[in-house]
Write a protein that holds these residues in place. Structure first.
Motif, PDB file in Angstrom:
ATOM      1  N   HIS A 112       0.935  -1.078  -0.111  1.00  0.00           N
ATOM      2  CA  HIS A 112       0.127   0.053   0.083  1.00  0.00           C
ATOM      3  C   HIS A 112       0.933   1.203  -0.139  1.00  0.00           C
ATOM      4  N   VAL A 155      -8.535   0.356   2.023  1.00  0.00           N
ATOM      5  CA  VAL A 155      -7.892   0.696   3.445  1.00  0.00           C
ATOM      6  C   VAL A 155      -8.958   1.593   4.255  1.00  0.00           C
ATOM      7  N   ASP A 186      -7.045   1.220  -3.977  1.00  0.00           N
ATOM      8  CA  ASP A 186      -6.425   0.566  -2.812  1.00  0.00           C
ATOM      9  C   ASP A 186      -6.525   1.535  -1.553  1.00  0.00           C
ATOM     10  N   CYS A 187      -6.744   2.794  -1.934  1.00  0.00           N
ATOM     11  CA  CYS A 187      -7.046   3.641  -0.583  1.00  0.00           C
ATOM     12  C   CYS A 187      -8.612   3.660   0.004  1.00  0.00           C
ATOM     13  N   CYS A 223      -4.265   3.232  -7.156  1.00  0.00           N
ATOM     14  CA  CYS A 223      -4.178   3.662  -5.751  1.00  0.00           C
ATOM     15  C   CYS A 223      -5.325   4.239  -5.350  1.00  0.00           C
TER      16      CYS A 223
END
Lengths: 110, 110, 110, 110
Positions: free
Chosen positions: D42, D88, D84-85, D81
């Motif tokens: 990450h 999370v 993935d953000c 990105c």
């Protein structure tokens, strides 16, 4: 952004604006005009100004206390670049961006 | 390279070696170890060190006399980074690269 | 460095060598010679080559798998830069650095 | 800036906004939160995203036609990105900046 004072946000903004102005001015206007605009000392100063502005913004974004030192150096190079662009002439937008950046960097370096 | 003294060539080399060492150490070893290695102050210092080394090398390659100031700042951050990596431990290659870079940058800044 | 194959280490090395060669050649030799050397298309290509080499090395040092894509682009720009430097002439060290970098980047991109 | 279409100006702006967001988010929020936020994959993705955004803006400012390729790669990394953000969690501003940047880069790459 994150954890940054209003003053620092403003300084990151003026650094990135000056980076853009110096780099694009050098690589388009100056290269196309030639003569005074591509004299090594003038052109190197503009590229050094673009680079230190980029680095100072980076240091503030990283959140390192060493940004005070890069901001001090940034202010000095911006002042010199503004004066040299004024001397060469026909580069008002670059002169303005350098002066605004120098002012906000001086505050951060204090 | 071009127009560079032997001392400057050596300094560009140590700056780029330290940039590589700090960046790859932080982004592989430190992230994988966690704990002390990803404490914000330590990690930010390593990334600031990588960035100022990259910038100082860039200034010398550009041929701007302002490299003296970036080299001075580079030496200071490298000293601090070497000490912090020594404290955390198990980062000898990074400690060494930082110390070699600090030494050559101090000569260029003088 | 850390976690890097021999092939990747070699590629980081050739990228940083080409970055140094293109940047210092453009900012010293080309600016001082003028004429063909500061024609916008040639000068921009050298600066783009320096920047993509710097970025590709950075991606490999970070340890991101996206380095394959920056290496592919790096190889393409290096090939173009080598050809253009050969055409302009008197830039053998730059031609060589670009070709070595293109070869190692092509292997990494495969 | 100079010689840039409105679309390119907009893309430089979204690239620099995304660079700022990813870099400062990673180096402050993520380092301070730890856990998922500093998992190597990450964190490396966020730093790769910051770097490709910085480079794509640089290519457009230089005025090189190769910006099409860096913009294509930038769009791809930004999409990854953003996803993935989002996974999370608690990183909405980063997700938004990545999506806006991906959209404008896709237009430039076309």
């Amino acid at each position: 952004m994150h954890h940054q004072s209003e003053e620092m946000k403003r300084c990151i903004e003026t650094c990135l604006a000056c980076y853009q102005e110096c780099l694009s001015m050098a690589m388009t206007h100056c290269l196309e005009m030639g003569g005074e605009h591509t004299k090594p000392d003038h052109f190197r100063l503009m590229m050094a100004c673009a680079e230190i502005c980029r680095t100072s913004a980076h240091f503030m974004l990283i959140g390192t206390p060493h940004h005070k030192h890069t901001c001090r150096e940034c202010a000095e190079i911006c002042r010199e670049c503004a004066a040299d662009c004024e001397r060469v002439g026909d580069m008002e937008s670059c002169v303005d961006a350098c002066r605004r950046c120098a002012e906000s960097c001086e505050k951060m370096a204090a």
